[in-house]
Design a protein around this motif. Structure first.
Motif, PDB file in Angstrom:
ATOM      1  N   THR A  53      38.294  33.639  57.108  1.00 26.16           N
ATOM      2  CA  THR A  53      36.979  34.110  57.176  1.00 26.16           C
ATOM      3  C   THR A  53      35.866  33.171  56.864  1.00 26.16           C
ATOM      4  N   LEU A  54      35.851  32.568  56.013  1.00 25.02           N
ATOM      5  CA  LEU A  54      34.493  32.307  55.023  1.00 25.02           C
ATOM      6  C   LEU A  54      33.868  31.484  55.948  1.00 25.02           C
ATOM      7  N   ASP A  55      32.306  31.452  56.064  1.00 24.43           N
ATOM      8  CA  ASP A  55      31.437  30.466  56.510  1.00 24.43           C
ATOM      9  C   ASP A  55      31.308  29.208  55.923  1.00 24.43           C
ATOM     10  N   GLY A  56      30.628  28.543  56.976  1.00 20.82           N
ATOM     11  CA  GLY A  56      31.280  26.831  57.095  1.00 20.82           C
ATOM     12  C   GLY A  56      30.501  26.503  55.833  1.00 20.82           C
ATOM     13  N   ALA A  57      29.657  26.702  54.579  1.00 23.92           N
ATOM     14  CA  ALA A  57      29.650  25.977  53.457  1.00 23.92           C
ATOM     15  C   ALA A  57      30.919  26.325  52.639  1.00 23.92           C
ATOM     16  N   ARG A  58      31.277  27.593  52.105  1.00 20.07           N
ATOM     17  CA  ARG A  58      31.742  28.867  51.326  1.00 20.07           C
ATOM     18  C   ARG A  58      33.623  28.029  51.602  1.00 20.07           C
ATOM     19  N   ARG A  59      33.085  27.447  52.657  1.00 17.97           N
ATOM     20  CA  ARG A  59      34.506  27.025  53.131  1.00 17.97           C
ATOM     21  C   ARG A  59      34.624  25.388  53.270  1.00 17.97           C
TER      22      ARG A  59
ATOM     23  N   PRO B 186      32.467  36.805  35.547  1.00 14.02           N
ATOM     24  CA  PRO B 186      31.737  37.800  35.498  1.00 14.02           C
ATOM     25  C   PRO B 186      31.815  38.970  36.637  1.00 14.02           C
ATOM     26  N   LEU B 187      33.105  39.254  37.263  1.00 11.16           N
ATOM     27  CA  LEU B 187      33.544  39.882  37.901  1.00 11.16           C
ATOM     28  C   LEU B 187      34.241  40.708  38.093  1.00 11.16           C
ATOM     29  N   LEU B 188      35.240  40.450  36.983  1.00 11.71           N
ATOM     30  CA  LEU B 188      36.411  41.211  36.278  1.00 11.71           C
ATOM     31  C   LEU B 188      36.933  42.322  36.514  1.00 11.71           C
ATOM     32  N   ARG B 189      35.441  43.469  36.142  1.00 11.04           N
ATOM     33  CA  ARG B 189      35.306  44.792  35.953  1.00 11.04           C
ATOM     34  C   ARG B 189      34.675  45.105  37.374  1.00 11.04           C
ATOM     35  N   HIS B 190      34.665  44.131  38.481  1.00 18.06           N
ATOM     36  CA  HIS B 190      34.588  45.293  40.177  1.00 18.06           C
ATOM     37  C   HIS B 190      35.522  45.662  40.711  1.00 18.06           C
ATOM     38  N   ARG B 191      35.564  45.907  41.860  1.00 16.54           N
ATOM     39  CA  ARG B 191      36.017  46.280  42.478  1.00 16.54           C
ATOM     40  C   ARG B 191      36.390  45.419  43.746  1.00 16.54           C
ATOM     41  N   PRO B 192      37.378  45.295  44.508  1.00 21.13           N
ATOM     42  CA  PRO B 192      37.703  43.882  45.675  1.00 21.13           C
ATOM     43  C   PRO B 192      36.599  44.529  46.408  1.00 21.13           C
ATOM     44  N   ARG B 193      36.402  45.393  47.147  1.00 14.50           N
ATOM     45  CA  ARG B 193      35.335  45.622  47.733  1.00 14.50           C
ATOM     46  C   ARG B 193      34.103  45.722  47.271  1.00 14.50           C
ATOM     47  N   GLN B 194      33.315  45.672  45.878  1.00 14.60           N
ATOM     48  CA  GLN B 194      32.509  45.346  45.506  1.00 14.60           C
ATOM     49  C   GLN B 194      32.213  43.435  46.058  1.00 14.60           C
ATOM     50  N   LEU B 195      32.908  42.515  46.383  1.00 15.27           N
ATOM     51  CA  LEU B 195      32.521  41.065  46.162  1.00 15.27           C
ATOM     52  C   LEU B 195      32.416  40.963  47.803  1.00 15.27           C
ATOM     53  N   SER B 196      32.243  39.415  47.419  1.00 16.63           N
ATOM     54  CA  SER B 196      31.893  38.449  49.096  1.00 16.63           C
ATOM     55  C   SER B 196      33.394  38.605  49.570  1.00 16.63           C
ATOM     56  N   GLY B 197      33.173  37.773  50.549  1.00 14.60           N
ATOM     57  CA  GLY B 197      34.521  37.371  50.930  1.00 14.60           C
ATOM     58  C   GLY B 197      34.968  35.955  50.250  1.00 14.60           C
ATOM     59  N   GLY B 198      34.734  35.303  49.952  1.00 12.36           N
ATOM     60  CA  GLY B 198      34.958  34.053  48.687  1.00 12.36           C
ATOM     61  C   GLY B 198      35.616  34.662  48.410  1.00 12.36           C
ATOM     62  N   ASP B 199      34.240  35.366  46.943  1.00 12.19           N
ATOM     63  CA  ASP B 199      34.024  35.981  45.868  1.00 12.19           C
ATOM     64  C   ASP B 199      36.157  36.327  46.513  1.00 12.19           C
ATOM     65  N   GLN B 200      36.627  37.175  47.123  1.00 13.76           N
ATOM     66  CA  GLN B 200      37.584  38.194  46.446  1.00 13.76           C
ATOM     67  C   GLN B 200      39.091  36.827  47.151  1.00 13.76           C
ATOM     68  N   GLN B 201      38.930  35.830  48.484  1.00 14.72           N
ATOM     69  CA  GLN B 201      39.636  34.893  48.226  1.00 14.72           C
ATOM     70  C   GLN B 201      40.019  34.200  47.018  1.00 14.72           C
ATOM     71  N   ARG B 202      38.911  34.086  46.177  1.00 19.77           N
ATOM     72  CA  ARG B 202      38.625  33.337  44.513  1.00 19.77           C
ATOM     73  C   ARG B 202      40.102  34.464  43.631  1.00 19.77           C
ATOM     74  N   VAL B 203      39.418  35.358  44.039  1.00 18.56           N
ATOM     75  CA  VAL B 203      40.816  36.791  43.435  1.00 18.56           C
ATOM     76  C   VAL B 203      42.177  36.135  44.000  1.00 18.56           C
ATOM     77  N   ALA B 204      42.618  36.185  45.207  1.00 11.53           N
ATOM     78  CA  ALA B 204      43.813  36.325  45.662  1.00 11.53           C
ATOM     79  C   ALA B 204      44.167  34.688  45.502  1.00 11.53           C
ATOM     80  N   LEU B 205      43.778  33.838  44.840  1.00 10.25           N
ATOM     81  CA  LEU B 205      44.214  32.968  44.867  1.00 10.25           C
ATOM     82  C   LEU B 205      44.378  33.008  43.310  1.00 10.25           C
ATOM     83  N   ALA B 206      43.597  33.445  42.821  1.00 15.39           N
ATOM     84  CA  ALA B 206      43.676  33.815  40.747  1.00 15.39           C
ATOM     85  C   ALA B 206      45.330  34.231  40.998  1.00 15.39           C
ATOM     86  N   ARG B 207      44.940  35.098  41.707  1.00 14.05           N
ATOM     87  CA  ARG B 207      46.630  36.229  41.570  1.00 14.05           C
ATOM     88  C   ARG B 207      48.040  35.632  41.563  1.00 14.05           C
ATOM     89  N   ALA B 208      47.606  34.219  42.606  1.00 14.78           N
ATOM     90  CA  ALA B 208      48.831  33.516  42.552  1.00 14.78           C
ATOM     91  C   ALA B 208      48.960  32.553  41.997  1.00 14.78           C
TER      92      ALA B 208
END
Lengths: 351, 290
Positions: A164-170, A126-148
């Motif tokens: 940089t993620l909070d406890g639950a997300r972590r 659902p996020l493919l058309r978003h820009r990184p700055r529109q995403l939460s930290g956790g989502d950004q990290q998942r994008v970074a993971l996907a890129r890797a």
């Protein structure tokens, strides 16, 4: 599946600081290795040298048997997840994930298919058309993971990706990472200063301090059989209790300031340090060591009692039911199974 | 907000507002009013003549010429400055010994007054005793009359402007380049991007908004080019006549104040139009999906 070998690897920065001091480490194909240590211990520098982002000043690196020591990141086939994501801000999520494929000239149709595939696995559709700055930290990290992940590199390298993620997300991301890694069996080197993360993820934990490897072993072994005081203290929360003292007779240990004697099988030293984890310190009416509870921490499933004794502050882990003990006088007993002995001079584990 | 606060507000804003009205708003309105009269620089008789001045201006081939020349000046000078400045910035982005000193030296032209620069270049480019021609002569190359021959003077002025303002473009480019986090370049290397791909897909698009702003500033400034021309070829030269020098000629040589006012109004509209189009474009670029 690629194994990674570090041999006498060193890094001395131009300012003279020796960040990594001749480490040897063999990482098996498909292994998940966590480099654990406090800030400035050289773990990130080691990771960046494996990636080719820093060149070592000594030693060698090989990936899948190929010597890569002097090669740049481009020639190494690694995926790197940065601590602060390092997503391209002007690309959409889809473009970010597709970029590694674009760079190696993958055809557009195949590129799209692979981006879709990875995005689906990471829940990013659902996020493919978003820009990184529109995403939460956790989502950004998942994008970074996907890129890797999209290029299926020989090795994943991750630099405190969950820092940089909070406890639950972590926790969620930890489980997710482990699942992904197990499913695909790609060799992974992961850097963190969070021992809990390390325990949760690793096949093998490599504890580092001051540019050296102190211990490299399975998480449980690092916890249970720490190679020295530093590891014993760094791993585990709350950390291990240390009680300095002297050996009297052949097999009796007398803590400094304590009127008690403890059976110890330590040979050929006079001064040594007893290390014992809080879960092996028990409250018991017949305990040898009297003390007063000065603090009472609720850890959820258990409680940590901070007890002042003649041997200094000792932390005991007790059942969560034992509340309201602050200020109480208690007696402590040490479980012999949990006793570890360390040299008083250099902190090394005594056999 | 109490009445006292409101008074205080006016006390702070008042002086600036008064100066603005006195020196900007009033002359502007006065200028617009003048452009509909037949006012001369000397003499106080003036009558309302409607749009007569504007119809004269629009049919004047000199005006069309000046617009064409100004446009090509803006296009050439700002274009060369952008390319040159950005290239310089790319070359100077790394740290090296003496970088601070070199940058300061490179910024000197920008700090000098255009009048002084005009004098400098007069000495350098003078056809008979200029330094440039002496050098060209010593190696046996032709020695054109840089500032007086019809073929060269426009080019010379463009080059002087380039010399003067390239450092500005370089400075902005350097700021743009240094705003790109190093980790993006590291990520791109990990992603196996080649040098050209990194430049085209990462460096350039991330610098573009700032470069656009620099081009906007330079373009509006170059549209008003006046002082450099005054200091080199002078105002009385049709082959280097820009909108501003034309305006100067009409008002101060010919004394036709009203027509000059009409010119000025048109130039103003032109500058506003260019600036607006450009900012729109910049905004759109920032929002577009890459």
């Amino acid at each position: 599946m690629s194994h990674v070998d570090l041999c006498g690897l060193s890094k001395r920065y131009p300012d003279g600081n020796l960040a990594v001091d001749g480490i040897d480490l063999s990482i098996a194909a498909g292994e998940f290795v966590v480099l654990l240590g406090p800030s400035g211990c050289g773990k990130t520098t080691t990771l960046r040298m494996i990636a080719g982002l820093e060149l070592p000043t000594g030693g060698s690196i090989s990936i899948a048997g190929r010597e890569v020591t002097a090669l740049g990141p481009r020639e190494r086939d690694v995926g790197f997840v940065f601590q602060f994501y390092a997503l391209y801000p002007h690309f959409t999520v889809a473009q970010n994930i597709a970029f590694p494929l674009e760079c190696v000239g993958t055809a557009a149709s195949e590129r799209d298919a692979r981006v879709q595939h990875v995005a689906q696995r990471l829940g990013l559709l659902p996020l493919l058309r978003h820009r990184p700055r529109q995403l939460s930290g956790g989502d950004q990290q998942r994008v970074a993971l996907a890129r890797a992940m999209v290029r299926k590199p020989a090795v994943y390298l991750m630099d405190e990706p969950l820092g940089t993620l909070d406890g639950a997300r972590r926790l969620e991301m930890c489980e997710f990472l482990r699942e992904q890694q197990l499913a695909h069996g790609i060799t992974t080197v992961y850097v963190t200063h969070d021992q809990e993360e390390a325990m949760r993820l690793a096949d093998r934990v490599v504890v580092m301090a001051a540019g050296k490897i102190l211990q490299a072993a399975a998480p449980l072994e690092v916890y249970d059989q720490p190679a020295n005081r530093f590891v014993a203290h760094f791993v585990g929360s709350p950390g291990m209790n240390f009680i300095p003292g002297v050996m009297v007779g052949v097999d009796r240990f007398r803590p400094a300031g304590g009127a008690i004697e403890i059976f110890a099988q330590v040979r050929d030293v006079r001064e040594c340090v007893l290390g014992i984890r809080p879960e092996f310190v028990r409250l018991s009416a017949s305990g040898a060591l009297p003390g007063r509870v000065v603090a009472d921490e609720d850890l959820g499933a258990s409680r940590a009692l901070h007890v002042d004794t003649a041997c200094g502050r000792v932390i005991a882990r007790v059942g969560s039911g034992e509340s309201g003990l602050r200020g109480a006088s208690v007696r402590l007993d040490f479980d012999a199974r949990g006793m570890r002995w360390f040299s008083a001079s250099d902190g090394a584990r005594l056999p | 907000m109490g009445p006292r606060d409101r008074k205080l507000q006016f006390a702070f804003v008042g002086p600036a507002l008064a100066l603005l009205v006195l020196f900007n708003v009033f002359p502007l309105l006065f200028n617009i009013a003048l452009s509909f009269t037949n006012a001369e620089l000397v003499g106080s008789e003036r009558e309302f003549v409607g749009g007569a001045n504007y119809s004269r201006v629009f049919t004047d081939p000199r005006f069309a010429d000046a617009i064409r020349r100004t446009a090509s000046f803006v296009f050439l000078a700002v274009g060369i400055e952008l390319c040159l400045g950005f290239s310089l910035a790319l070359a100077l982005r790394r740290e090296f010994r003496g970088k601070a000193a070199l940058l300061t030296t490179l910024l000197v032209p920008m700090m000098l007054s255009p009048a002084v620069i005009g004098l400098f270049w007069n000495l350098i480019l003078n056809g008979n005793y200029g330094v440039l021609n002496q050098m060209l002569e010593s190696v046996g190359l032709p020695t054109p009359q840089w500032l007086t021959s019809r073929d060269w003077k426009f080019t010379s002025i463009v080059l002087i402007d380039v010399w003067m303002w390239t450092p500005f473009m370089m400075l902005i480019s350097l700021a743009g380049l240094s705003s790109i986090p190093g980790s993006l370049y590291e990520a791109a290397q990990i992603d196996r991007a080649g040098t050209w791909t990194i430049f085209r897909r990462i460096t350039l698009p991330l610098c573009a908004p700032l470069l656009g702003l620099a081009v906007l500033l330079r373009a509006t400034d170059a549209l008003k080019q006046f002082d450099l021309i005054m200091a080199t070829t002078g105002p009385n030269d049709t082959s280097t006549e820009t909108l501003s020098t034309l305006l100067y000629q009409v008002v101060f040589r010919d004394g036709r104040l009203a027509i000059g006012s009409a010119y000025a109004c048109l130039v103003l509209v032109l500058v506003i139009a260019v600036a607006t189009a450009f900012t729109r474009y910049l905004e759109a670029m920032n929002r577009r999906p890459a």
